[in-house]
Scaffold this motif. Structure first.
Motif, PDB file in Angstrom:
ATOM      1  N   GLY A  64       0.701  -1.407  -0.072  1.00  0.00           N
ATOM      2  CA  GLY A  64      -0.025  -0.107   0.134  1.00  0.00           C
ATOM      3  C   GLY A  64       0.799   1.287  -0.008  1.00  0.00           C
ATOM      4  O   GLY A  64       0.289   2.462  -0.655  1.00  0.00           O
ATOM      5  N   ALA A  65       1.896   1.513   0.782  1.00  0.00           N
ATOM      6  CA  ALA A  65       2.938   2.511   1.152  1.00  0.00           C
ATOM      7  C   ALA A  65       1.951   3.848   1.043  1.00  0.00           C
ATOM      8  O   ALA A  65       1.994   4.651   0.256  1.00  0.00           O
ATOM      9  CB  ALA A  65       3.705   2.600  -0.551  1.00  0.00           C
ATOM     10  N   MET A  66       1.409   3.769   2.369  1.00  0.00           N
ATOM     11  CA  MET A  66       0.641   5.043   2.546  1.00  0.00           C
ATOM     12  C   MET A  66       1.502   6.166   3.101  1.00  0.00           C
ATOM     13  O   MET A  66       0.911   7.387   2.690  1.00  0.00           O
ATOM     14  CB  MET A  66      -0.204   4.682   4.047  1.00  0.00           C
ATOM     15  CG  MET A  66      -1.260   3.864   3.802  1.00  0.00           C
ATOM     16  SD  MET A  66      -2.477   4.560   2.634  1.00  0.00           S
ATOM     17  CE  MET A  66      -3.800   3.348   2.336  1.00  0.00           C
ATOM     18  N   ALA A  67       2.807   5.928   3.208  1.00  0.00           N
ATOM     19  CA  ALA A  67       3.735   7.315   3.822  1.00  0.00           C
ATOM     20  C   ALA A  67       4.029   7.947   2.188  1.00  0.00           C
ATOM     21  O   ALA A  67       3.777   9.253   2.491  1.00  0.00           O
ATOM     22  CB  ALA A  67       4.871   6.832   4.326  1.00  0.00           C
ATOM     23  N   ASN A  68       4.405   7.297   1.323  1.00  0.00           N
ATOM     24  CA  ASN A  68       4.618   8.111   0.162  1.00  0.00           C
ATOM     25  C   ASN A  68       3.682   8.210  -1.074  1.00  0.00           C
ATOM     26  O   ASN A  68       3.906   8.947  -2.077  1.00  0.00           O
ATOM     27  CB  ASN A  68       6.136   7.647  -0.321  1.00  0.00           C
ATOM     28  CG  ASN A  68       6.202   6.091  -0.656  1.00  0.00           C
ATOM     29  OD1 ASN A  68       5.290   5.434  -1.252  1.00  0.00           O
ATOM     30  ND2 ASN A  68       7.351   5.359  -0.430  1.00  0.00           N
ATOM     31  N   GLY A  69       2.946   7.162  -0.932  1.00  0.00           N
ATOM     32  CA  GLY A  69       1.718   6.988  -1.942  1.00  0.00           C
ATOM     33  C   GLY A  69       2.175   6.407  -3.131  1.00  0.00           C
ATOM     34  O   GLY A  69       1.259   5.946  -3.924  1.00  0.00           O
ATOM     35  N   ASP A  70       3.416   5.654  -3.309  1.00  0.00           N
ATOM     36  CA  ASP A  70       3.900   4.940  -4.317  1.00  0.00           C
ATOM     37  C   ASP A  70       3.441   3.482  -4.102  1.00  0.00           C
ATOM     38  O   ASP A  70       4.448   2.825  -3.873  1.00  0.00           O
ATOM     39  CB  ASP A  70       5.404   5.129  -4.755  1.00  0.00           C
ATOM     40  CG  ASP A  70       5.918   4.262  -5.909  1.00  0.00           C
ATOM     41  OD1 ASP A  70       5.128   4.064  -6.758  1.00  0.00           O
ATOM     42  OD2 ASP A  70       6.939   3.972  -6.030  1.00  0.00           O
ATOM     43  N   GLY A  71       2.301   3.220  -4.406  1.00  0.00           N
ATOM     44  CA  GLY A  71       1.802   1.720  -4.264  1.00  0.00           C
ATOM     45  C   GLY A  71       2.377   0.793  -5.231  1.00  0.00           C
ATOM     46  O   GLY A  71       2.572   1.169  -6.262  1.00  0.00           O
ATOM     47  N   ARG A  72       2.594  -0.547  -4.707  1.00  0.00           N
ATOM     48  CA  ARG A  72       3.455  -1.592  -5.897  1.00  0.00           C
ATOM     49  C   ARG A  72       2.817  -2.919  -5.586  1.00  0.00           C
ATOM     50  O   ARG A  72       1.919  -3.082  -4.566  1.00  0.00           O
ATOM     51  CB  ARG A  72       4.725  -1.524  -5.355  1.00  0.00           C
ATOM     52  CG  ARG A  72       5.480  -0.364  -5.670  1.00  0.00           C
ATOM     53  CD  ARG A  72       7.009  -0.558  -5.044  1.00  0.00           C
ATOM     54  NE  ARG A  72       7.106  -0.501  -3.639  1.00  0.00           N
ATOM     55  CZ  ARG A  72       6.958   0.701  -2.775  1.00  0.00           C
ATOM     56  NH1 ARG A  72       7.143   1.657  -3.436  1.00  0.00           N
ATOM     57  NH2 ARG A  72       7.123   0.596  -1.571  1.00  0.00           N
ATOM     58  N   LEU A  73       2.910  -3.475  -6.634  1.00  0.00           N
ATOM     59  CA  LEU A  73       2.334  -5.042  -6.647  1.00  0.00           C
ATOM     60  C   LEU A  73       4.208  -5.598  -6.875  1.00  0.00           C
ATOM     61  O   LEU A  73       4.842  -5.364  -7.542  1.00  0.00           O
ATOM     62  CB  LEU A  73       1.835  -5.424  -7.819  1.00  0.00           C
ATOM     63  CG  LEU A  73       1.426  -7.186  -8.043  1.00  0.00           C
ATOM     64  CD1 LEU A  73       0.626  -7.474  -6.794  1.00  0.00           C
ATOM     65  CD2 LEU A  73       0.873  -7.348  -9.309  1.00  0.00           C
ATOM     66  N   VAL A  74       4.232  -6.406  -5.557  1.00  0.00           N
ATOM     67  CA  VAL A  74       5.469  -7.158  -5.571  1.00  0.00           C
ATOM     68  C   VAL A  74       5.536  -8.694  -5.514  1.00  0.00           C
ATOM     69  O   VAL A  74       4.427  -9.293  -5.388  1.00  0.00           O
ATOM     70  CB  VAL A  74       6.294  -6.574  -4.316  1.00  0.00           C
ATOM     71  CG1 VAL A  74       6.448  -5.032  -4.459  1.00  0.00           C
ATOM     72  CG2 VAL A  74       5.585  -6.777  -3.088  1.00  0.00           C
TER      73      VAL A  74
END
Length: 365
Positions: free
Chosen positions: A281-291
Motif C-alpha cells: 500500500g505504501a501509505m507514507a509516500n503514496g507509491d503503491g506497488r505489486l511485488v
C-alpha cells in the motif's frame, strides 16, 4: 510414485539449466524457479522472458457511484466480484465488461474488504469491518461490530453473517479445500478458523508477534497455498510470517526475512509456481506497488523483493487467475491524511496485469 515425482523434478531442473533442451541457452531463458505441488503431482516451471516489467496492463473503470474498492475474487468463467471499503455493495463484472450489482449491501454487510470464492460450494465469503465508521446523531464517529459473511452465488442471498469475536477486526480471509475459512484479526494478535458448518470461531494461531503497536494496524493480509502453508503480513510493521501446521495439532510461526521492510503489505496470494504476490500500500509516500517474493525457500538469507508494478494508488487486494492479476486500487490514502479527507477521487479502478513469465505445468501422474 513419490520417487518418480522427485526424480522427474530433479531431471527437469538439470535438463533446463544445462540448456540441452534447445540448441542454445540464449534461445531459451533459464528457469527462475521450479516448484513441485505434492498434492496434485505437478511441477510448475517459471520461465522469465527478457523483462518482467514489460507487462500488459489494463484499467477497469468502476461505476461512478462505487467508491474505494477492496475485496476482489474471480470465478473460473472469468466473472469478477468486487467489494468496497465503505459500502456493502458488491459488483459483478463479466468477461465482456458488463458491470452489475451482485449484492446491494445490508445492515450486516456494510463493507467488503476481502472476498474469496468457494466455487465448489457456490459461496462468496467476505469480511465486513467498519474501518472508517459512521457519524451518529451527535456527530461522533461510531463503529458497527465487524463481521464475516457468506453469500450464495446463485441467489445473492446472505447465508450467514457472524460478528467477529472479542470486538476483533476481521480484515482478510483465506479458504481451505474443506470449505473452512481463516480470518485474520487486525486488532488482536490472532487468526481465527471457521470450520465448515461450525457455529463458532476457533483460534487457529495466536502469538504476540502479531500484536500491533498502539495506534497501528496489525495483521492485514493472508494467503494459503495448496499444501496448507499460510503467510500473513503485518500492515504497519511491514513484516511477513509463515505458519505451518504441526503433527500434534499446534502451529509453527516463523518470521520471513526480506531484503527491506515492506511498506504496508496488504492483500496477497500464491501463484502456481509457489511465489507470493503482495499489494504493497505504501501509505507514507503514496507509491503503491505489486511485488513478488519467494517466501517458501529455506534458509535465513533475506528474500529479494521484485517490483512488478508501481505507481498504484493505495492497492489493497488482488486475485490471480488464468495467468492474470487483478488489483484493486482503493485510493483511500487521502482519507487518512490531514485536510485531505474531502478530496474524493472522481472514479475508481481495478488494474489488470499480465506478466511475461511463463508457467509450464508438467503432469507426473
Amino acid at each position: 510414485m513419490i520417487y518418480k515425482r522427485y526424480f522427474f523434478a530433479f531431471c527437469i531442473g538439470i535438463f533446463l539449466a544445462s540448456g540441452f533442451i534447445v540448441n542454445s541457452v540464449s534461445e531459451f531463458p533459464l528457469p527462475e524457479s521450479i516448484a513441485l505441488n505434492s498434492t496434485d503431482t505437478k511441477i510448475f516451471v517459471s520461465i522469465p522472458q527478457e523483462n518482467n516489467q514489460n507487462n500488459a496492463q489494463a484499467k477497469i473503470e468502476l461505476p461512478a457511484n462505487f467508491q474505494y474498492p477492496n475485496g476482489i475474487t474471480r470465478a473460473s468463467n472469468g466473472t469478477l466480484y468486487v467489494g468496497s471499503i465503505v459500502s456493502g455493495k458488491i459488483l459483478q463484472i463479466t468477461p465482456d465488461g458488463k458491470t452489475t450489482t451482485f449484492f446491494p449491501g445490508s445492515k450486516d454487510v456494510f463493507s467488503a474488504t476481502s472476498l474469496r470464492l468457494d466455487e465448489q460450494r457456490g459461496i462468496l465469503w467476505g469480511t465486513s469491518p467498519d474501518f472508517l465508521g459512521v457519524k451518529n446523531a451527535d456527530g461522533e464517529i461510531v463503529r458497527r461490530p465487524h463481521r464475516v459473511f457468506a453469500i450464495a452465488i446463485s441467489t445473492s442471498e446472505v447465508l450467514r453473517s457472524e460478528v467477529m469475536p472479542n470486538q476483533g477486526f476481521g480484515n482478510d480471509i483465506a479458504l481451505d479445500s474443506d470449505g473452512g475459512v481463516y480470518i485474520i484479526d487486525s486488532f488482536q494478535p490472532r487468526i481465527y478458523y471457521l470450520a465448515p458448518n461450525a457455529e463458532k470461531f476457533q483460534i487457529w494461531a495466536e502469538d504476540e508477534l502479531f500484536r500491533p503497536q498502539s495506534e497501528q494496524i496489525g495483521l492485514a493480509g493472508i494467503a494459503r497455498n495448496s499444501n496448507g502453508i499460510t503467510v500473513v503480513g503485518m500492515y504497519s510493521a511491514g513484516k511477513l510470517f509463515k505458519i505451518t501446521n504441526q503433527p500434534e495439532g499446534s502451529v509453527k510461526i516463523e518470521a520471513i526475512p526480506v531484503e527491506r521492510q515492506l511498506e504496508n503489505p496488504d492483500g496477497m496470494q500464491f501463484t502456481d509456481d509457489g511465489s507470493l504476490l503482495i499489494a504493497e500500500g505504501a501509505m507514507a509516500n503514496g507509491d503503491g506497488r505489486l511485488v513478488r517474493l519467494n517466501v517458501l525457500s529455506s534458509g535465513s538469507q533475506p528474500q529479494s523483493i521484485e517490483t512488478l508494478a508501481s505507481g498504484l494508488k493505495s492497492p489493497v487486494n488482488l486475485t490471480i487467475s488464468d495467468g492474470g492479476v487483478w488489483v484493486t486500487e482503493s485510493q483511500i490514502r487521502h482519507r487518512l491524511l490531514p485536510k485531505q479527507q474531502a478530496e474524493i477521487p472522481e472514479r475508481f479502478f481495478i488494474h489488470q496485469l499480465t506478466f511475461d513469465f511463463l508457467k509450464l505445468s508438467l503432469d507426473l501422474t
